[in-house]
Design a protein around this motif. Sequence first.
Motif, PDB file in Angstrom:
ATOM      1  N   SER A 206       0.753  -1.100  -0.055  1.00 43.85           N
ATOM      2  CA  SER A 206       0.055   0.179   0.015  1.00 43.85           C
ATOM      3  C   SER A 206       1.040   1.162   0.179  1.00 43.85           C
ATOM      4  O   SER A 206       0.375   2.269  -0.358  1.00 43.85           O
ATOM      5  CB  SER A 206      -0.895   0.083   1.152  1.00 43.85           C
ATOM      6  OG  SER A 206      -0.194   0.339   2.488  1.00 43.85           O
ATOM      7  N   GLY A 207       2.057   0.944   0.192  1.00 45.96           N
ATOM      8  CA  GLY A 207       3.140   2.400   0.129  1.00 45.96           C
ATOM      9  C   GLY A 207       3.837   2.429   1.290  1.00 45.96           C
ATOM     10  O   GLY A 207       4.332   3.640   1.602  1.00 45.96           O
ATOM     11  N   GLY A 208       3.447   1.607   2.381  1.00 47.68           N
ATOM     12  CA  GLY A 208       4.384   1.530   3.614  1.00 47.68           C
ATOM     13  C   GLY A 208       3.258   2.164   4.769  1.00 47.68           C
ATOM     14  O   GLY A 208       2.272   2.591   4.294  1.00 47.68           O
ATOM     15  N   LEU A 209       3.769   2.014   5.900  1.00 44.19           N
ATOM     16  CA  LEU A 209       3.001   2.378   6.967  1.00 44.19           C
ATOM     17  C   LEU A 209       2.419   3.771   7.242  1.00 44.19           C
ATOM     18  O   LEU A 209       1.137   4.054   7.219  1.00 44.19           O
ATOM     19  CB  LEU A 209       3.454   2.276   8.241  1.00 44.19           C
ATOM     20  CG  LEU A 209       2.955   2.152   9.726  1.00 44.19           C
ATOM     21  CD1 LEU A 209       1.381   1.490   9.408  1.00 44.19           C
ATOM     22  CD2 LEU A 209       3.708   1.756  11.000  1.00 44.19           C
ATOM     23  N   ALA A 210       3.143   4.807   6.702  1.00 45.83           N
ATOM     24  CA  ALA A 210       2.403   6.074   6.605  1.00 45.83           C
ATOM     25  C   ALA A 210       1.529   6.074   5.862  1.00 45.83           C
ATOM     26  O   ALA A 210       0.381   6.850   5.968  1.00 45.83           O
ATOM     27  CB  ALA A 210       3.764   6.980   6.270  1.00 45.83           C
ATOM     28  N   ALA A 211       1.436   5.572   4.587  1.00 43.65           N
ATOM     29  CA  ALA A 211       0.610   5.683   3.646  1.00 43.65           C
ATOM     30  C   ALA A 211      -0.793   4.752   4.047  1.00 43.65           C
ATOM     31  O   ALA A 211      -1.947   5.347   3.903  1.00 43.65           O
ATOM     32  CB  ALA A 211       1.017   5.277   2.272  1.00 43.65           C
ATOM     33  N   ALA A 212      -0.490   3.601   4.692  1.00 40.92           N
ATOM     34  CA  ALA A 212      -1.549   2.931   5.012  1.00 40.92           C
ATOM     35  C   ALA A 212      -2.291   3.544   6.293  1.00 40.92           C
ATOM     36  O   ALA A 212      -3.552   3.281   6.492  1.00 40.92           O
ATOM     37  CB  ALA A 212      -0.949   1.585   5.737  1.00 40.92           C
ATOM     38  N   LEU A 213      -1.665   4.364   7.315  1.00 43.15           N
ATOM     39  CA  LEU A 213      -2.351   5.094   8.236  1.00 43.15           C
ATOM     40  C   LEU A 213      -3.248   6.144   7.696  1.00 43.15           C
ATOM     41  O   LEU A 213      -4.401   6.347   8.027  1.00 43.15           O
ATOM     42  CB  LEU A 213      -1.142   5.563   9.205  1.00 43.15           C
ATOM     43  CG  LEU A 213      -0.638   4.737  10.106  1.00 43.15           C
ATOM     44  CD1 LEU A 213       0.507   5.413  10.757  1.00 43.15           C
ATOM     45  CD2 LEU A 213      -1.527   4.250  11.026  1.00 43.15           C
ATOM     46  N   ARG A 214      -2.668   6.899   6.815  1.00 47.47           N
ATOM     47  CA  ARG A 214      -3.325   8.044   6.210  1.00 47.47           C
ATOM     48  C   ARG A 214      -4.544   7.736   5.033  1.00 47.47           C
ATOM     49  O   ARG A 214      -5.441   8.330   4.998  1.00 47.47           O
ATOM     50  CB  ARG A 214      -2.335   8.753   5.383  1.00 47.47           C
ATOM     51  CG  ARG A 214      -1.516   9.676   6.242  1.00 47.47           C
ATOM     52  CD  ARG A 214      -0.226  10.216   5.767  1.00 47.47           C
ATOM     53  NE  ARG A 214       0.984  10.157   6.748  1.00 47.47           N
ATOM     54  CZ  ARG A 214       2.150  10.495   6.299  1.00 47.47           C
ATOM     55  NH1 ARG A 214       2.688  10.726   5.166  1.00 47.47           N
ATOM     56  NH2 ARG A 214       3.047  10.768   7.259  1.00 47.47           N
ATOM     57  N   SER A 215      -4.660   6.447   4.565  1.00 46.27           N
ATOM     58  CA  SER A 215      -5.423   5.831   3.797  1.00 46.27           C
ATOM     59  C   SER A 215      -6.562   5.323   4.393  1.00 46.27           C
ATOM     60  O   SER A 215      -7.455   4.694   4.008  1.00 46.27           O
ATOM     61  CB  SER A 215      -4.894   4.931   2.661  1.00 46.27           C
ATOM     62  OG  SER A 215      -4.565   3.634   3.361  1.00 46.27           O
ATOM     63  N   ASP A 216      -6.392   4.869   5.836  1.00 46.96           N
ATOM     64  CA  ASP A 216      -7.384   4.228   6.548  1.00 46.96           C
ATOM     65  C   ASP A 216      -7.352   2.734   6.561  1.00 46.96           C
ATOM     66  O   ASP A 216      -8.008   2.068   6.881  1.00 46.96           O
ATOM     67  CB  ASP A 216      -8.789   4.801   6.368  1.00 46.96           C
ATOM     68  CG  ASP A 216      -9.063   6.123   7.124  1.00 46.96           C
ATOM     69  OD1 ASP A 216      -8.458   6.606   7.960  1.00 46.96           O
ATOM     70  OD2 ASP A 216     -10.013   6.842   6.551  1.00 46.96           O
TER      71      ASP A 216
END
Length: 620
Positions: A410-420
């Motif tokens: 999904s693009g890594g944890l930061a992206a996964a957090l921001r994409s919900d």
Amino acid sequence: MTVLPDDGLSLAAEFPAATHEQWQRLVEGVLRKSGKEVSGEAAEAALSTTLEDGLTTRPLYTRPPGADEKTGFPGFAPFVRGGTPAGTSTSGWDVRQRIAGSDPVRVNEAALTDLENGTTSLWLTVGRSGFPVAGLGRALDGVYLDLAPVALDAGAESAEAARALLALYAERGVAPEAARAALGIDPLGHEARTGEAQDTAPAVELAREAAASWPGVRALSVDALPYHEAGGSAAEELGLSLATGVAYLRLLTDGGLATEAALGQLEFRYAATADQFLTIAKLRAARRLWARVAEACGAPEAGAQRQHAVTSPVMMTRRDPWVNMLRTTVASMAAGVGGADSVTVLPFDAELGLPDAFARRIARNTSTILLEESHLARVIDPAGGSYYVEQLTDELAHAAWEFFQTVERSGGLAAALRSDLVAERLAATWATRSKKLATRREPITGVSEFPLLSEKPVVREAAPPAPAGGLPRVRRDEAYEALRARSDAHLESTGARPRVFLAALGPAAAHTARATFASNLFQAGGIEPVHDPVSVDERSAAGAYAASGADGVAVLCSSDALYAEQAEAVAAALRAAGATTVFLAGRPGTSSGAVDEYVFAGCDAVAVLSSVLDRMGVAQ
């Protein structure tokens, strides 16, 4: 006189060894007596338990023929059996006490008391959720900083707190090689907690400084507690910790650190729950997984994961909090057996506010007893070799790795957090678990099972507010706590709790089991059961109900045979006396038409209790 063999243990040597198939046939016989006609693997499956993450616990584990040795030895990759050759066998695990509070003077008093009575390191909450960064020196007055390691949890002010601690070491003449600390910088963990992105440049700068000048200091923390506290499973907690760790490795190596040095700047924090085997397997799987990451990065020998285990906040209850002492004992034992380097036992009253001196003493003495009296640390990886633990470790590692890969795609944890992605996955896991809690498939002693309505609430001084704005913080007791709060408010406004009348039919042998079940169930929602007289019939039910003070609800409790004989008449008498809802303790369909609803093992207790409080007019 018979002469025994030298070992004295070969008394059954002349009998052939039992086989797995023979055991299965015996299981088939037992199940057949309970009405289940199953055979072979199906018989074994009938005794299996489904866990989260698609895992299953079987009733019996044996070593598969030709199984590969995947665990290695302590101190060697893949570090499943421990990050160091001696594990914690030489001096035990680090007993790390968490100290929260907004006053550095009181924090100092608690720190000195803890260190004088068994604690070996301090975990300080600094900044918005603790005392001001400027008070760090006062909080550590009298603490021998060359002897007592310090871990920081400062959230948005982590860089400032880290700088203050390093300056304090220099000011007090602590040699760089003597300093032991975890600076606690965790930008992704902070974002998970608060929804606020954090600048990563200070983390890189401090990691480079620590790697160059402070050999015993780790700059970054990989805190998996935000995901555990949001309702995540063990595999999700592991997978997200891997994603965090990989993100930090990329950050630090891009910032100029060698891979080995970057690996040495991370400390991982995991929750230890009262599910002892799952906790043991989780810590072992975490080391295996991180070793795989280190291997992929070209530094397999530097892949020993430094672990800090914390007894789970999610499992802690606000009602009957004394039971938390039992939960944290099991959890800390599992953390130690699982090979955690540092273990924090949260005080039993931690969910009620600032822990008092007694709670803090019990918390630190829990580890002391496990180390000094139970000798848990004397053997390295004592669970190693257990077929169950080894299999669970392996299955958990695979489930965690799969989720880690999902996050990376999904693009890594930061992206996964921001994409919900993370929030939605954890919410789905918690929703499934909430159903088990609501139906009491997952019982909570003192809350959903064996509650004590007469207990006086334990009151503590309010703690500083925890970080908020990001992932939610869930607790196992939250649904029942809401019900009990409604009951408490009703008691305060009316002088009495809402009441339900238990109409027990026939002799004690016929009604005791179901009356006890119903009493336990309704007390979980703060509803007081009235079981007086001990037994009623068609003629006495109306008077007994009227005298009970019940708020429109009655429950029939007896055997199926007596229900068939008396339920319809007694229910009618109860309605004539004013009962607006008549329950029956038993499976739906029993005495069909005689009652309004049923309560039974496996029913949605939260839904039932909520609807009953509504009918009784108890305010939300």
